[in-house]
Design a protein around this motif. Structure first.
Motif, PDB file in Angstrom:
ATOM      1  N   PRO A  22       0.457  -5.313  -2.032  1.00 24.63           N
ATOM      2  CA  PRO A  22       0.265  -4.209  -1.532  1.00 24.63           C
ATOM      3  C   PRO A  22      -0.212  -3.902  -0.103  1.00 24.63           C
ATOM      4  CG  PRO A  22      -1.585  -5.591  -2.874  1.00 24.63           C
ATOM      5  CD  PRO A  22      -0.457  -6.336  -2.675  1.00 24.63           C
ATOM      6  N   ARG A  23       0.260  -5.031   0.864  1.00 19.33           N
ATOM      7  CA  ARG A  23       0.083  -5.105   1.712  1.00 19.33           C
ATOM      8  C   ARG A  23       2.016  -4.671   2.374  1.00 19.33           C
ATOM      9  NH1 ARG A  23      -2.365 -10.490   3.821  1.00 19.33           N
ATOM     10  NH2 ARG A  23      -4.581  -9.885   3.955  1.00 19.33           N
ATOM     11  N   LEU A  24       2.889  -5.268   1.825  1.00 23.57           N
ATOM     12  CA  LEU A  24       4.052  -5.075   1.957  1.00 23.57           C
ATOM     13  C   LEU A  24       4.253  -3.295   1.147  1.00 23.57           C
ATOM     14  CD1 LEU A  24       6.709  -5.366   2.884  1.00 23.57           C
ATOM     15  CD2 LEU A  24       7.700  -6.496   0.867  1.00 23.57           C
ATOM     16  N   ALA A  25       3.899  -2.373   0.869  1.00 21.40           N
ATOM     17  CA  ALA A  25       4.054  -1.466   0.231  1.00 21.40           C
ATOM     18  C   ALA A  25       3.166  -0.626   0.790  1.00 21.40           C
ATOM     19  CB  ALA A  25       3.382  -1.273  -1.303  1.00 21.40           C
ATOM     20  N   TYR A  26       1.968  -1.563   1.320  1.00 17.06           N
ATOM     21  CA  TYR A  26       1.171   0.028   2.765  1.00 17.06           C
ATOM     22  C   TYR A  26       2.262  -0.007   3.982  1.00 17.06           C
ATOM     23  CZ  TYR A  26      -1.683   1.465   6.728  1.00 17.06           C
ATOM     24  OH  TYR A  26      -2.676   1.974   7.657  1.00 17.06           O
ATOM     25  N   LEU A  27       2.987  -1.079   4.595  1.00 11.35           N
ATOM     26  CA  LEU A  27       3.941  -0.968   5.076  1.00 11.35           C
ATOM     27  C   LEU A  27       5.003  -0.587   5.208  1.00 11.35           C
ATOM     28  CD1 LEU A  27       5.080  -2.169   8.095  1.00 11.35           C
ATOM     29  CD2 LEU A  27       5.845  -3.989   6.917  1.00 11.35           C
ATOM     30  N   ALA A  28       5.544  -0.124   3.593  1.00  9.70           N
ATOM     31  CA  ALA A  28       6.897   0.904   3.555  1.00  9.70           C
ATOM     32  C   ALA A  28       6.106   1.946   3.670  1.00  9.70           C
ATOM     33  CB  ALA A  28       7.550   0.124   2.155  1.00  9.70           C
ATOM     34  N   VAL A  29       5.409   2.305   3.268  1.00  4.72           N
ATOM     35  CA  VAL A  29       4.882   4.502   3.216  1.00  4.72           C
ATOM     36  C   VAL A  29       4.445   4.250   4.294  1.00  4.72           C
ATOM     37  CG1 VAL A  29       4.483   4.090   0.270  1.00  4.72           C
ATOM     38  CG2 VAL A  29       2.597   3.216   2.216  1.00  4.72           C
ATOM     39  N   ASN A  30       4.733   3.352   5.670  1.00  7.38           N
ATOM     40  CA  ASN A  30       3.918   3.710   7.090  1.00  7.38           C
ATOM     41  C   ASN A  30       5.241   4.867   7.472  1.00  7.38           C
ATOM     42  OD1 ASN A  30       2.911   4.035   9.136  1.00  7.38           O
ATOM     43  ND2 ASN A  30       2.683   2.210   9.132  1.00  7.38           N
ATOM     44  N   GLY A  31       4.657   5.782   8.140  1.00  9.20           N
ATOM     45  CA  GLY A  31       5.857   7.231   8.198  1.00  9.20           C
ATOM     46  C   GLY A  31       6.250   5.676   9.916  1.00  9.20           C
ATOM     47  N   ILE A  32       6.217   5.387  10.418  1.00  9.71           N
ATOM     48  CA  ILE A  32       6.249   4.197  11.804  1.00  9.71           C
ATOM     49  C   ILE A  32       7.902   4.104  10.973  1.00  9.71           C
ATOM     50  CG2 ILE A  32       6.865   2.253  12.946  1.00  9.71           C
ATOM     51  CD1 ILE A  32       3.577   3.004  13.880  1.00  9.71           C
ATOM     52  N   ALA A  33       7.807   2.906   9.398  1.00 12.35           N
ATOM     53  CA  ALA A  33       8.461   2.095   8.916  1.00 12.35           C
ATOM     54  C   ALA A  33       9.849   3.001   8.255  1.00 12.35           C
ATOM     55  CB  ALA A  33       7.949   1.596   7.499  1.00 12.35           C
ATOM     56  N   ARG A  34       9.258   3.910   7.958  1.00 14.60           N
ATOM     57  CA  ARG A  34      10.012   4.998   7.421  1.00 14.60           C
ATOM     58  C   ARG A  34      10.970   6.264   8.674  1.00 14.60           C
ATOM     59  NH1 ARG A  34       6.982   8.950   3.358  1.00 14.60           N
ATOM     60  NH2 ARG A  34       6.855   7.173   1.513  1.00 14.60           N
ATOM     61  N   GLY A  35      10.065   5.839  10.139  1.00 11.45           N
ATOM     62  CA  GLY A  35      10.904   6.905  11.531  1.00 11.45           C
ATOM     63  C   GLY A  35      12.061   5.533  11.012  1.00 11.45           C
ATOM     64  N   ILE A  36      11.507   3.897  10.887  1.00 14.52           N
ATOM     65  CA  ILE A  36      13.123   3.332  11.903  1.00 14.52           C
ATOM     66  C   ILE A  36      14.169   3.296  10.724  1.00 14.52           C
ATOM     67  CG2 ILE A  36      12.991   0.625  11.995  1.00 14.52           C
ATOM     68  CD1 ILE A  36      10.287   0.935  12.974  1.00 14.52           C
ATOM     69  N   VAL A  37      13.661   3.335   9.681  1.00 15.56           N
ATOM     70  CA  VAL A  37      14.619   3.802   8.316  1.00 15.56           C
ATOM     71  C   VAL A  37      15.516   4.965   8.924  1.00 15.56           C
ATOM     72  CG1 VAL A  37      15.291   3.309   6.312  1.00 15.56           C
ATOM     73  CG2 VAL A  37      13.957   1.443   7.091  1.00 15.56           C
TER      74      VAL A  37
END
Length: 117
Positions: A78-93
């Motif tokens: 769940p922690r990794l899922a929360y990080l993956a759906v975060n807008g910052i992580a999506r923006g970095i990718v």
């Protein structure tokens, strides 16, 4: 028992003497030296540009699809899922995708032919 072949030449060279480029392994001498054909360089450039742009487009598009958020690998953490759906992580990718497209276009624009003599 067989002995291993020697990796170093038996004759000793002076340490300050640079090796002749024609005598390096894998190099051909004189008129027998072959260069990469021009058409092969163009094909390599085309493949590199197409791969860079296509990977860049996937990296821009993928984080904003439902496939990114409903990834079965993220259901176990769940922690990794929360990080993956975060807008910052999506923006970095997505930013990495833009960078990849930029590299591909830059390679295509700044390509210079190697003149053969």
């Amino acid at each position: 028992m067989t002995q291993q072949p020697s990796l170093f030449p038996r004759e000793s060279r002076a340490s300050n003497q640079a090796p002749n480029p024609d005598q390096l392994p894998g190099r051909k001498r004189g008129a027998d030296s072959r260069q990469i054909p021009l058409w092969l360089m163009y094909v390599e450039l085309l493949v590199r540009v197409v791969v860079c742009i296509s990977i860049g487009l996937v990296l821009i598009w993928l984080p904003w699809t439902p496939l990114w958020a409903s990834n079965p690998l993220l259901l176990h953490s769940p922690r990794l899922a929360y990080l993956a759906v975060n807008g910052i992580a999506r923006g970095i990718v997505s930013g990495m995708g833009l960078l990849d497209i930029w590299i591909g276009i830059s390679d295509a624009i700044h390509y210079k032919e190697v003149e053969s003599k």
